[in-house]
Scaffold this motif. Sequence first.
Motif, PDB file in Angstrom:
ATOM      1  N   VAL A 206      43.138  31.585   4.643  1.00 44.62           N
ATOM      2  CA  VAL A 206      42.844  32.178   3.336  1.00 44.62           C
ATOM      3  C   VAL A 206      42.373  31.125   2.339  1.00 44.62           C
ATOM      4  CG1 VAL A 206      43.793  33.521   1.428  1.00 44.62           C
ATOM      5  CG2 VAL A 206      44.542  33.989   3.757  1.00 44.62           C
ATOM      6  N   GLY A 207      42.958  29.942   2.405  1.00 44.37           N
ATOM      7  CA  GLY A 207      42.554  28.874   1.490  1.00 44.37           C
ATOM      8  C   GLY A 207      41.093  28.511   1.640  1.00 44.37           C
ATOM      9  N   ILE A 208      40.620  28.426   2.882  1.00 47.73           N
ATOM     10  CA  ILE A 208      39.206  28.137   3.129  1.00 47.73           C
ATOM     11  C   ILE A 208      38.340  29.260   2.569  1.00 47.73           C
ATOM     12  CG2 ILE A 208      37.455  27.827   4.908  1.00 47.73           C
ATOM     13  CD1 ILE A 208      39.244  25.446   4.660  1.00 47.73           C
ATOM     14  N   ALA A 209      38.775  30.501   2.781  1.00 50.65           N
ATOM     15  CA  ALA A 209      38.020  31.653   2.278  1.00 50.65           C
ATOM     16  C   ALA A 209      37.905  31.614   0.763  1.00 50.65           C
ATOM     17  CB  ALA A 209      38.695  32.952   2.729  1.00 50.65           C
ATOM     18  N   VAL A 210      39.005  31.304   0.088  1.00 51.92           N
ATOM     19  CA  VAL A 210      38.988  31.238  -1.380  1.00 51.92           C
ATOM     20  C   VAL A 210      38.070  30.125  -1.862  1.00 51.92           C
ATOM     21  CG1 VAL A 210      40.391  30.684  -3.412  1.00 51.92           C
ATOM     22  CG2 VAL A 210      41.255  32.290  -1.695  1.00 51.92           C
ATOM     23  N   MET A 211      38.108  28.985  -1.181  1.00 51.44           N
ATOM     24  CA  MET A 211      37.234  27.874  -1.567  1.00 51.44           C
ATOM     25  C   MET A 211      35.773  28.269  -1.503  1.00 51.44           C
ATOM     26  SD  MET A 211      38.525  24.179  -0.236  1.00 51.44           S
ATOM     27  CE  MET A 211      38.388  24.661   1.459  1.00 51.44           C
ATOM     28  N   PHE A 212      35.385  28.875  -0.388  1.00 49.72           N
ATOM     29  CA  PHE A 212      33.984  29.260  -0.241  1.00 49.72           C
ATOM     30  C   PHE A 212      33.606  30.340  -1.248  1.00 49.72           C
ATOM     31  CE2 PHE A 212      34.374  27.660   4.287  1.00 49.72           C
ATOM     32  CZ  PHE A 212      33.557  26.559   4.075  1.00 49.72           C
ATOM     33  N   ALA A 213      34.513  31.272  -1.488  1.00 52.83           N
ATOM     34  CA  ALA A 213      34.212  32.359  -2.416  1.00 52.83           C
ATOM     35  C   ALA A 213      34.086  31.847  -3.844  1.00 52.83           C
ATOM     36  CB  ALA A 213      35.292  33.434  -2.322  1.00 52.83           C
ATOM     37  N   ILE A 214      35.019  31.036  -4.291  1.00 52.87           N
ATOM     38  CA  ILE A 214      34.993  30.561  -5.671  1.00 52.87           C
ATOM     39  C   ILE A 214      33.789  29.659  -5.905  1.00 52.87           C
ATOM     40  CG2 ILE A 214      36.307  28.386  -5.586  1.00 52.87           C
ATOM     41  CD1 ILE A 214      37.031  31.226  -8.032  1.00 52.87           C
ATOM     42  N   ALA A 215      33.395  28.899  -4.879  1.00 51.50           N
ATOM     43  CA  ALA A 215      32.215  28.035  -5.011  1.00 51.50           C
ATOM     44  C   ALA A 215      30.954  28.859  -5.224  1.00 51.50           C
ATOM     45  CB  ALA A 215      32.060  27.165  -3.768  1.00 51.50           C
ATOM     46  N   SER A 216      30.951  30.094  -4.737  1.00 46.74           N
ATOM     47  CA  SER A 216      29.772  30.948  -4.852  1.00 46.74           C
ATOM     48  C   SER A 216      29.532  31.436  -6.271  1.00 46.74           C
ATOM     49  CB  SER A 216      29.927  32.171  -3.923  1.00 46.74           C
ATOM     50  OG  SER A 216      30.142  31.766  -2.594  1.00 46.74           O
ATOM     51  N   PHE A 217      30.530  31.294  -7.136  1.00 47.23           N
ATOM     52  CA  PHE A 217      30.394  31.750  -8.519  1.00 47.23           C
ATOM     53  C   PHE A 217      30.040  30.612  -9.484  1.00 47.23           C
ATOM     54  CE2 PHE A 217      32.964  35.081  -6.630  1.00 47.23           C
ATOM     55  CZ  PHE A 217      32.514  36.240  -7.257  1.00 47.23           C
ATOM     56  N   ILE A 218      29.905  29.388  -8.972  1.00 51.25           N
ATOM     57  CA  ILE A 218      29.618  28.253  -9.852  1.00 51.25           C
ATOM     58  C   ILE A 218      28.365  28.534 -10.675  1.00 51.25           C
ATOM     59  CG2 ILE A 218      28.871  25.841  -9.929  1.00 51.25           C
ATOM     60  CD1 ILE A 218      30.660  25.246  -7.596  1.00 51.25           C
ATOM     61  N   GLY A 219      28.486  28.381 -11.976  1.00 58.89           N
ATOM     62  CA  GLY A 219      27.352  28.567 -12.870  1.00 58.89           C
ATOM     63  C   GLY A 219      27.436  29.789 -13.754  1.00 58.89           C
ATOM     64  N   PHE A 220      28.362  30.732 -13.451  1.00 57.09           N
ATOM     65  CA  PHE A 220      28.390  31.960 -14.251  1.00 57.09           C
ATOM     66  C   PHE A 220      28.760  31.677 -15.703  1.00 57.09           C
ATOM     67  CE2 PHE A 220      32.960  31.780 -13.925  1.00 57.09           C
ATOM     68  CZ  PHE A 220      33.395  32.458 -15.050  1.00 57.09           C
ATOM     69  N   GLU A 221      29.610  30.670 -15.930  1.00 57.58           N
ATOM     70  CA  GLU A 221      30.054  30.358 -17.285  1.00 57.58           C
ATOM     71  C   GLU A 221      28.963  29.698 -18.123  1.00 57.58           C
ATOM     72  OE1 GLU A 221      29.685  26.748 -15.356  1.00 57.58           O
ATOM     73  OE2 GLU A 221      30.686  28.550 -14.594  1.00 57.58           O
ATOM     74  N   ALA A 222      27.840  29.387 -17.492  1.00 60.29           N
ATOM     75  CA  ALA A 222      26.755  28.700 -18.196  1.00 60.29           C
ATOM     76  C   ALA A 222      26.073  29.595 -19.219  1.00 60.29           C
ATOM     77  CB  ALA A 222      25.714  28.188 -17.198  1.00 60.29           C
ATOM     78  N   THR A 223      26.467  30.858 -19.300  1.00 60.36           N
ATOM     79  CA  THR A 223      25.915  31.728 -20.339  1.00 60.36           C
ATOM     80  C   THR A 223      26.081  31.095 -21.714  1.00 60.36           C
ATOM     81  OG1 THR A 223      28.040  32.894 -20.348  1.00 60.36           O
ATOM     82  CG2 THR A 223      26.251  33.880 -19.071  1.00 60.36           C
ATOM     83  N   ALA A 224      27.220  30.452 -21.941  1.00 56.85           N
ATOM     84  CA  ALA A 224      27.489  29.864 -23.260  1.00 56.85           C
ATOM     85  C   ALA A 224      26.634  28.634 -23.540  1.00 56.85           C
ATOM     86  CB  ALA A 224      28.974  29.493 -23.374  1.00 56.85           C
ATOM     87  N   VAL A 225      26.100  28.014 -22.494  1.00 57.67           N
ATOM     88  CA  VAL A 225      25.248  26.840 -22.690  1.00 57.67           C
ATOM     89  C   VAL A 225      23.959  27.220 -23.420  1.00 57.67           C
ATOM     90  CG1 VAL A 225      23.899  25.070 -21.486  1.00 57.67           C
ATOM     91  CG2 VAL A 225      26.198  25.636 -20.703  1.00 57.67           C
ATOM     92  N   PHE A 226      23.522  28.468 -23.240  1.00 60.73           N
ATOM     93  CA  PHE A 226      22.257  28.913 -23.829  1.00 60.73           C
ATOM     94  C   PHE A 226      22.458  29.586 -25.188  1.00 60.73           C
ATOM     95  CE2 PHE A 226      21.733  29.019 -19.186  1.00 60.73           C
ATOM     96  CZ  PHE A 226      20.698  28.101 -19.061  1.00 60.73           C
ATOM     97  N   ARG A 227      23.577  29.320 -25.847  1.00 57.71           N
ATOM     98  CA  ARG A 227      23.896  29.967 -27.111  1.00 57.71           C
ATOM     99  C   ARG A 227      22.802  29.785 -28.153  1.00 57.71           C
ATOM    100  NH1 ARG A 227      28.365  31.900 -29.676  1.00 57.71           N
ATOM    101  NH2 ARG A 227      28.208  31.931 -31.945  1.00 57.71           N
ATOM    102  N   ASP A 228      22.320  28.559 -28.322  1.00 58.06           N
ATOM    103  CA  ASP A 228      21.316  28.286 -29.359  1.00 58.06           C
ATOM    104  C   ASP A 228      19.970  28.935 -29.042  1.00 58.06           C
ATOM    105  OD1 ASP A 228      23.100  26.869 -30.833  1.00 58.06           O
ATOM    106  OD2 ASP A 228      22.348  24.888 -30.273  1.00 58.06           O
TER     107      ASP A 228
END
Length: 491
Positions: A206-228
């Motif tokens: 399960v730990g390996i599965a979570v690692m691969f899954a969470i890595a697939s979402f990298i970048g979603f929080e970047a919405t705030a980078v484009f605020r300006d």
Amino acid sequence: MAAPTSAAPESPSRLSGSLGVGSIVFMVVAAAAPLTVIAGTVPLGVGAGNGAAFPSTFLLCALVLLLFAVGFCAMSPHVPDAGAFFTYVRHGLGRPLGLGAAFLALATYAAVQAAVYGYVGAAVDELVTSYGGPEVPWWVYTLVLMGVVAVLGYRHIELSSRVLGVLLLAEIAIVLVLDAVVTVQGGAQGLSTAFLDPAQVSSGAVGIAVMFAIASFIGFEATAVFRDEAHDPQRTIPRATYTALVVIGLFYAVSSWAIVSAWGDEAAVAQAGASPGTFLVDTVNAWLGPFAGHLAAILLVTSLFAAILSFHNVAARYWYALGGHRALPAACGRTHAGHGSPHVASLAQSGLSFVLIVVFALAGLDPVAQVFAWMAGTATLGVLVLMSVTCLAVLVFFARSRVDRRAWNTRIAPALGLAGLLVCLWLTISNFPTLIGGSPALALAIAAVLALVALAGVVIALLQRRSSAGVPAPRTAPAEVDTRPDRTPAS
């Protein structure tokens, strides 16, 4: 077209743009590289993680990140400048930790971009040779694409948005067609129900599965980078964040479930373990025909390019934010008078990527097994630390400021999100050596580098505070007023 070689006009003003929800979501989802995840991460999650139940891991990780996003979006109106992790941590936990987070974020995005640069070089070489073309070193293709990214990153953000939009629609379309065909025809042995069985969800690694899954979402929080550069940041950023998370999570879960169903539970695990590199293309060939299989191979390359371009834009905006705060050369905090882009910051990020790829090439590293695996593992660890610290910053900010008294948005959801992120972080640390090739020494070295980068940011902030101590404040210090049109606060 090449970037100008003469001195470009510069302006110390803020970034400009009128990006809407759709444009920002395109860039964020492109950074997630949907086709790359389906082609690369899903086989690994199915073959080495929790088997046919792996699609459920995407849903669980998406739920944790949605809880994180509640506090992230609630704090957004109270963080009036771009910078994402940096500005959130700075407002919640203070400038030293904020700069530490910014340096760590810059290293994280540089690592994930370097990872995809390695992967795309190998993917292009494999595609070219499959059609009878010459075999050349992977880094040749990587450097060519790096030049294209440098030009797009130098120019106005909306040009990158349009490029990403076209590429993203194409790669999503072929996967959705596969999903629809498999679902309508009922799969090889009926549609899989493994993701609904708690026993199967918790089986395997399960730990390996979570690692691969969470890595697939990298970048979603970047919405705030484009605020300006957003048309109406107080409305656009939260909507884009939620939309990106829901779209990415559902796409991953449904598509991985369809691929498992296409083979059958046991056959999918066996095939993913035996041929992870061709798992998606083999599935497309079997269900949509050889032409679609060739198209999928081509779109995999464009998916990787779209991810690189999106990560480049995010990283450049961290350079820009740090330049504006004098933690990096002040020129990084300037914008191009014509394009409104952080052109110096973009060139700096291109330069850093160039140095990394040259070092990897000279060291003779394998572009997938070493460059991609090591750098992707580094980025996964870095982004989990960043999100955990940011979640803590949200809790502290609202507890101290009391500017928002909604219990769910400011206390309950962020606390649950932090708990979920800490579990994911613990699983990642426990399995980190596996993620970066099985070497505990290398895992320790990578973790040490990330820690030193973050510490450098903290030290710079403390030195700046010390150097400014005792300096009298100016007689007038008017607040920066954003005079751009259509930037009125949400009612």
